[in-house]
Design an enzyme around this catalytic site. Structure first.
Site, PDB file in Angstrom:
ATOM      1  N   GLU A  10       0.910   5.700   0.617  1.00  0.00           N
ATOM      2  CA  GLU A  10       0.263   6.944   1.026  1.00  0.00           C
ATOM      3  C   GLU A  10       0.864   8.038   0.159  1.00  0.00           C
ATOM      4  O   GLU A  10       2.047   7.958  -0.229  1.00  0.00           O
ATOM      5  CB  GLU A  10       0.470   7.228   2.512  1.00  0.00           C
ATOM      6  CG  GLU A  10      -0.145   6.187   3.444  1.00  0.00           C
ATOM      7  CD  GLU A  10      -1.643   5.983   3.292  1.00  0.00           C
ATOM      8  OE1 GLU A  10      -2.355   6.927   2.845  1.00  0.00           O
ATOM      9  OE2 GLU A  10      -2.116   4.880   3.603  1.00  0.00           O
ATOM     10  N   ASP A  45       0.860  -1.178   0.000  1.00  0.00           N
ATOM     11  CA  ASP A  45       0.000   0.000   0.000  1.00  0.00           C
ATOM     12  C   ASP A  45       0.896   1.228   0.000  1.00  0.00           C
ATOM     13  O   ASP A  45       2.056   1.166   0.429  1.00  0.00           O
ATOM     14  CB  ASP A  45      -0.909   0.007   1.232  1.00  0.00           C
ATOM     15  CG  ASP A  45      -1.920   1.140   1.194  1.00  0.00           C
ATOM     16  OD1 ASP A  45      -2.689   1.217   0.210  1.00  0.00           O
ATOM     17  OD2 ASP A  45      -1.940   1.956   2.124  1.00  0.00           O
ATOM     18  N   ASP A  57      -2.024  -0.670   6.558  1.00  0.00           N
ATOM     19  CA  ASP A  57      -3.023  -1.035   5.556  1.00  0.00           C
ATOM     20  C   ASP A  57      -2.591  -2.272   4.767  1.00  0.00           C
ATOM     21  O   ASP A  57      -3.421  -3.104   4.399  1.00  0.00           O
ATOM     22  CB  ASP A  57      -3.313   0.136   4.626  1.00  0.00           C
ATOM     23  CG  ASP A  57      -4.124   1.235   5.312  1.00  0.00           C
ATOM     24  OD1 ASP A  57      -4.481   1.067   6.493  1.00  0.00           O
ATOM     25  OD2 ASP A  57      -4.395   2.258   4.663  1.00  0.00           O
ATOM     26  N   HIS A 117      -4.872   6.138   8.156  1.00  0.00           N
ATOM     27  CA  HIS A 117      -4.272   5.280   7.142  1.00  0.00           C
ATOM     28  C   HIS A 117      -2.761   5.284   7.329  1.00  0.00           C
ATOM     29  O   HIS A 117      -2.169   6.295   7.691  1.00  0.00           O
ATOM     30  CB  HIS A 117      -4.601   5.800   5.740  1.00  0.00           C
ATOM     31  CG  HIS A 117      -6.004   5.581   5.338  1.00  0.00           C
ATOM     32  ND1 HIS A 117      -6.364   4.671   4.381  1.00  0.00           N
ATOM     33  CD2 HIS A 117      -7.153   6.146   5.767  1.00  0.00           C
ATOM     34  CE1 HIS A 117      -7.683   4.691   4.232  1.00  0.00           C
ATOM     35  NE2 HIS A 117      -8.184   5.585   5.066  1.00  0.00           N
ATOM     36  N   HIS A 161      -3.738  10.466   6.455  1.00  0.00           N
ATOM     37  CA  HIS A 161      -2.643   9.613   6.933  1.00  0.00           C
ATOM     38  C   HIS A 161      -1.807  10.216   8.058  1.00  0.00           C
ATOM     39  O   HIS A 161      -0.985   9.513   8.647  1.00  0.00           O
ATOM     40  CB  HIS A 161      -1.738   9.182   5.779  1.00  0.00           C
ATOM     41  CG  HIS A 161      -1.278  10.281   4.880  1.00  0.00           C
ATOM     42  ND1 HIS A 161      -0.596  11.396   5.309  1.00  0.00           N
ATOM     43  CD2 HIS A 161      -1.414  10.420   3.542  1.00  0.00           C
ATOM     44  CE1 HIS A 161      -0.315  12.167   4.284  1.00  0.00           C
ATOM     45  NE2 HIS A 161      -0.815  11.603   3.193  1.00  0.00           N
TER      46      HIS A 161
END
Length: 189
Positions: free
Chosen positions: A9, A7, A155, A150, A57
């Site tokens: 960000e 994942d 994640d 997040h 985030h």
């Protein structure tokens, strides 16, 4: 089979408009079992963090200011990824950012043929349902109570559990081997 669940960000939604990747989290699985070998890194995006992205985030300009540039860590990431398939939720989004960063530092893009999209899998299994990572974690009973904001590695950890569930659960392959002791005993009276 080696797979990397990952994942990212970012500073926003579109690398074409100058948004950048600021974090990546990767979890290695071999034959659907986590190896404990993970990769996690923050990157200085060399641009201001929009407040709307920071609210998602929690990564601020101050926090990211002393982090390495993606170009400085690209070799380590590429070595970790190797030639494994790459699993992400709404994978096109993450691939767009990953490949934008690769282009910016003069590296070859990562092939879309390596992409496995859990969102696409979920659309087939649960048509018409809510398909966000949060909604699917709730559907499959995956605990996300420790997730306040997040985070790429967090994640990816949730996605690893979800991917296993979407592709057959932990029970896949169990009980398929013949029980030799039962067949040996069946001939005696």
């Amino acid at each position: 089979m080696r797979e990397i669940i990952f994942d990212t960000e970012t500073t926003g939604f579109d690398p074409q408009s100058g948004d950048r990747m600021v974090e990546i989290g990767c979890i290695e699985m071999i034959d659907r079992v986590e190896t404990g070998n993970n990769f996690h890194c923050y990157y200085n995006p060399q641009r201001p963090m929009p407040k709307s992205a920071e609210e998602v985030h929690g990564l601020s300009d101050v926090f990211l200011s002393d982090k390495m540039l993606f170009a400085d860590g690209a070799d380590d990431l590429l070595e970790f990824l190797g030639d494994a398939n790459l699993v992400a939720h709404n994978a096109q989004f993450d691939f767009n950012f990953l490949n934008a960063e690769m282009r910016l530092c003069g590296r070859k893009e990562i092939s879309q043929f390596r992409m496995i999209d859990t969102l696409a899998i979920a659309k087939v299994k649960h048509p018409g349902a809510k398909l966000s990572l949060d909604a699917l974690c709730s559907r499959y009973g995956i605990d996300r109570s420790h997730r306040v904001k997040h985070g790429a590695l967090l994640d990816a950890e949730l996605l690893t559990q979800l991917y296993i569930e979407l592709t057959g659960g932990r029970q896949i392959g169990l009980g398929l081997a013949e029980d030799k002791s039962a067949s040996a005993d069946s001939g005696s009276v």
